[in-house]
Design a protein around this motif. Structure first.
Motif, short mmCIF file in Angstrom:
data_model
loop_
_atom_site.label_atom_id
_atom_site.label_comp_id
_atom_site.label_asym_id
_atom_site.label_seq_id
_atom_site.Cartn_x
_atom_site.Cartn_y
_atom_site.Cartn_z
N GLY A 26 -18.07 -7.57 4.52
CA GLY A 26 -17.77 -8.99 4.40
C GLY A 26 -17.02 -9.39 3.14
N ASP A 27 -16.59 -8.42 2.34
CA ASP A 27 -15.82 -8.75 1.14
C ASP A 27 -14.37 -9.05 1.48
OD1 ASP A 27 -17.80 -8.45 -0.97
OD2 ASP A 27 -17.80 -6.31 -0.52
N LYS A 28 -13.71 -9.76 0.58
CA LYS A 28 -12.26 -10.03 0.71
C LYS A 28 -11.54 -8.86 0.05
CE LYS A 28 -12.98 -13.76 -1.55
NZ LYS A 28 -12.86 -15.02 -2.34
N VAL A 29 -10.89 -8.07 0.85
CA VAL A 29 -10.33 -6.81 0.35
C VAL A 29 -8.81 -6.87 0.28
CG1 VAL A 29 -10.11 -4.33 0.75
CG2 VAL A 29 -12.27 -5.49 1.26
N ALA A 30 -8.29 -6.51 -0.88
CA ALA A 30 -6.86 -6.27 -1.05
C ALA A 30 -6.68 -4.80 -1.40
CB ALA A 30 -6.29 -7.15 -2.16
N TYR A 31 -5.56 -4.23 -1.00
CA TYR A 31 -5.31 -2.84 -1.38
C TYR A 31 -3.83 -2.67 -1.66
CZ TYR A 31 -3.54 -2.20 3.39
OH TYR A 31 -2.83 -2.31 4.55
N THR A 32 -3.54 -1.75 -2.57
CA THR A 32 -2.14 -1.46 -2.87
C THR A 32 -1.70 -0.21 -2.12
OG1 THR A 32 -2.59 -0.04 -4.80
CG2 THR A 32 -2.40 -2.42 -5.19
N TYR A 33 -0.40 -0.16 -1.84
CA TYR A 33 0.23 1.03 -1.27
C TYR A 33 1.62 1.12 -1.86
CZ TYR A 33 2.89 -2.10 1.79
OH TYR A 33 3.74 -3.09 2.27
N ARG A 34 2.12 2.33 -1.99
CA ARG A 34 3.41 2.52 -2.64
C ARG A 34 4.56 2.67 -1.66
NH1 ARG A 34 4.30 7.48 -6.77
NH2 ARG A 34 4.05 8.59 -4.78
N SER A 35 4.29 3.30 -0.51
CA SER A 35 5.35 3.53 0.47
C SER A 35 4.77 3.51 1.88
CB SER A 35 6.04 4.88 0.19
OG SER A 35 5.09 5.92 0.26
N GLY A 36 5.67 3.56 2.85
CA GLY A 36 5.23 3.56 4.25
C GLY A 36 4.82 2.17 4.71
N GLU A 37 4.10 2.12 5.81
CA GLU A 37 3.65 0.86 6.39
C GLU A 37 2.14 0.71 6.22
OE1 GLU A 37 5.49 -1.62 7.74
OE2 GLU A 37 7.22 -0.46 7.06
N PRO A 38 1.66 -0.52 6.00
CA PRO A 38 0.21 -0.72 5.90
C PRO A 38 -0.48 -0.35 7.21
CG PRO A 38 1.42 -2.65 5.13
CD PRO A 38 2.42 -1.75 5.78
N PRO A 39 -1.65 0.28 7.16
CA PRO A 39 -2.34 0.70 8.38
C PRO A 39 -2.83 -0.49 9.20
CG PRO A 39 -3.69 1.14 6.46
CD PRO A 39 -2.36 0.70 5.94
N GLN A 40 -2.64 -0.41 10.51
CA GLN A 40 -3.05 -1.47 11.42
C GLN A 40 -4.56 -1.70 11.36
OE1 GLN A 40 -1.00 -3.45 12.98
NE2 GLN A 40 -2.66 -4.64 13.91
N ALA A 41 -5.32 -0.63 11.15
CA ALA A 41 -6.79 -0.74 11.12
C ALA A 41 -7.25 -1.71 10.06
CB ALA A 41 -7.41 0.64 10.89
#
Length: 239
Positions: A26-41
């Protein structure tokens, strides 16, 4: 209560499992990524994808501004982003050594320092750094990676002493060999050789690492700081 959580390198492997675990809680989650596409999941769970190269201080600053605007100041930081450039010492270039240190150790410094701003104001926070059993045991051909991951332990313990009075905890999770895309690229012979070294005779699942991280960020772990928690099947015991 839903918290603002940031997971660096959260688009695959261990980072993805950690992001999913916090989102499921139930947390508000942000995540960083450097390349590619963000995962649909993660998109389906409502997680905020932020493109950011943690070797660039300006990108780190912009990432935090976006997260703070949408989720509020970061209350839980999981510094997971990292790279490898394995090579024997005689063949390792200075650039190979510096690049790994700049991402894994200095990159962690950048994201922790920026998160600290909001945590100091709130007088609370949870920081979990993802190290590795290799940082404790060492490994031939991974001097740069081991140095960067060992450095996280000293970094976390120094900050645990520096900021404990502000109710900000700093802990380290040291995974062993985990069943991810990276380890699946190894040959069957290599995988078998690794498992033979592990007392539990298997790889960890990413979710098992995520469970340890979630515990350290929970109220149940409020009196734990400066700890190194191994999730390695016993591989690094005694270190």
């Amino acid at each position: 209560m839903s918290r603002s959580v940031l997971v660096t390198g959260g688009n695959r492997g261990i980072g993805l499992a950690i992001a999913r675990a916090f989102a499921d809680a139930g947390d508000k989650v942000a995540y960083t990524y450097r390349s590619g596409e963000p995962p649909q999941a993660l998109a389906e769970l409502g997680c905020l994808a932020v493109k950011c190269d943690i070797t660039d201080s300006e990108q780190v600053e912009q990432a935090y501004k976006e997260i703070e605007e949408k989720h509020g100041p970061v209350e839980v930081l999981v510094a997971n982003a990292g790279i490898t450039r394995d090579q024997l010492l005689m063949r390792m270039s200075e650039e190979d050594f510096s690049a790994v240190l700049d991402t894994n150790l200095t990159g962690t410094f950048r994201v922790v320092k920026r998160a600290n701003r909001g945590m100091l104001r709130a007088r609370r926070g949870r920081v979990v750094l993802i190290s590795s059993v290799i940082g404790l045991l060492g490994q031939a051909g991974q001097a740069n990676y081991a140095a960067s991951k060992a450095g996280l332990v000293g970094f976390a313990r120094s900050l645990a002493r520096e900021l404990g009075s502000r109710n900000i905890t700093f802990n380290v999770v040291a995974p062993g060999f985990v069943d991810t895309d990276m380890t699946r690229e190894l040959s069957e012979e290599q995988r078998k050789g690794i498992v033979e070294q592990v007392p539990l005779k298997r790889y960890a699942q990413p979710e098992e690492v995520a469970s340890a991280v979630r515990f350290l960020a929970s109220d149940d772990a409020a009196y734990i700081t400066g700890a190194v928690i191994p999730v390695d099947g016993g591989l690094g015991m005694g270190h």
